[in-house]
Design an enzyme around this catalytic site. Structure first.
Site, mmCIF file in Angstrom:
data_model
loop_
_atom_site.group_PDB
_atom_site.id
_atom_site.type_symbol
_atom_site.label_atom_id
_atom_site.label_comp_id
_atom_site.label_asym_id
_atom_site.label_seq_id
_atom_site.Cartn_x
_atom_site.Cartn_y
_atom_site.Cartn_z
ATOM 1 N N THR A 55 0.821 -1.209 0.000
ATOM 2 C CA THR A 55 0.000 0.000 0.000
ATOM 3 C C THR A 55 0.861 1.267 0.000
ATOM 4 O O THR A 55 0.505 2.252 -0.659
ATOM 5 C CB THR A 55 -0.958 0.009 1.202
ATOM 6 O OG1 THR A 55 -0.226 -0.224 2.410
ATOM 7 C CG2 THR A 55 -2.020 -1.067 1.054
ATOM 8 N N ALA A 82 3.846 6.887 2.864
ATOM 9 C CA ALA A 82 3.960 5.960 3.989
ATOM 10 C C ALA A 82 2.623 5.287 4.238
ATOM 11 O O ALA A 82 1.563 5.839 3.932
ATOM 12 C CB ALA A 82 4.415 6.696 5.246
ATOM 13 N N ASP A 83 2.695 4.106 4.808
ATOM 14 C CA ASP A 83 1.483 3.448 5.277
ATOM 15 C C ASP A 83 1.798 2.775 6.606
ATOM 16 O O ASP A 83 2.915 2.289 6.821
ATOM 17 C CB ASP A 83 0.963 2.423 4.269
ATOM 18 C CG ASP A 83 -0.478 2.047 4.569
ATOM 19 O OD1 ASP A 83 -1.303 2.950 4.751
ATOM 20 O OD2 ASP A 83 -0.785 0.845 4.643
ATOM 21 N N THR A 84 0.811 2.790 7.492
ATOM 22 C CA THR A 84 0.968 2.237 8.832
ATOM 23 C C THR A 84 -0.160 1.262 9.117
ATOM 24 O O THR A 84 -1.313 1.536 8.776
ATOM 25 C CB THR A 84 0.935 3.369 9.891
ATOM 26 O OG1 THR A 84 2.001 4.286 9.626
ATOM 27 C CG2 THR A 84 1.085 2.809 11.295
#
Length: 201
Positions: A55, A82-84
């Site tokens: 993602t 960014a992805d978290t």
């Protein structure tokens, strides 16, 4: 090192504030196709650790494609995406969209050790640089009253796992191994290293 001016491919105010904290000059890039708050679907059989990497890469590539299609009005600069995600026992604990989601997430995470993964992608037309921040946390065993107190705060809405460690949610976490800013959503040490690497190329 003076970091380059970049685009942040995220509408997250937390990531914006974290970049300001380390004096990285940036502009928030709002890509029409990327609806803030929408969760990408997990593919059947896809591991959570692979999901967060995919993602983040998709966000970066979508932002770069948007810039390249708009070159007559927008200068192409490095893009940070960014992805978290929060992972418990090999399952992603989704972003909370309602009080019910926050309550359910906290009930699941209460007393449990879990992981928060943030994957970074710094992309230009010539280079793609990536780093992952993998952090282990343990949430205290929460009473029903504590859960309801947090739900009423409204802080957990829109947050992965239904809590925000940088706010009232700090009182939920008993132990953290890793990067605090990585849990918030943008590991600053990793971000700086990516910018250093890009500048050296």
């Amino acid at each position: 090192m003076t970091p380059p001016f970049i685009y942040l491919a995220s509408a997250s105010p937390r990531r914006h504030e974290l970049l300001k904290q380390i004096e990285v000059h940036h502009e928030v890039l709002r890509v029409p196709e990327a609806d803030e708050g929408e969760d990408e679907p997990i593919f059947p059989g896809e591991a959570p650790a692979d999901y967060v990497v995919r993602t983040a890469r998709e966000k970066a590539q979508r932002a770069l494609s948007y810039l390249q299609a708009s070159t007559h009005t927008i200068e192409i600069r490095p893009i940070l995406a960014a992805d978290t995600c929060v992972i418990l026992n090999g399952q992603v604990i989704d972003k909370a969209h309602s009080d019910h989601d926050v309550r359910q997430s906290l009930q699941i995470l209460s007393g449990q050790e879990h992981e928060v993964h943030t994957h970074l992608v710094l992309i230009t037309p010539q280079h793609t640089l990536e780093r992952s921040s993998i952090n282990k946390l343990r949430m205290r065993k929460l009473s029903d009253a504590e859960i309801e107190h947090y739900v009423r705060s409204g802080e957990g809405i829109g947050k992965a796992g239904g809590y925000a460690i940088q706010g009232l949610g700090a009182m939920l976490i008993e132990r953290l191994e890793g990067s605090f800013t990585g849990v918030v959503g943008l590991p600053l040490s990793d971000t700086w290293e990516l910018l250093k690497t890009l500048k050296a190329q």
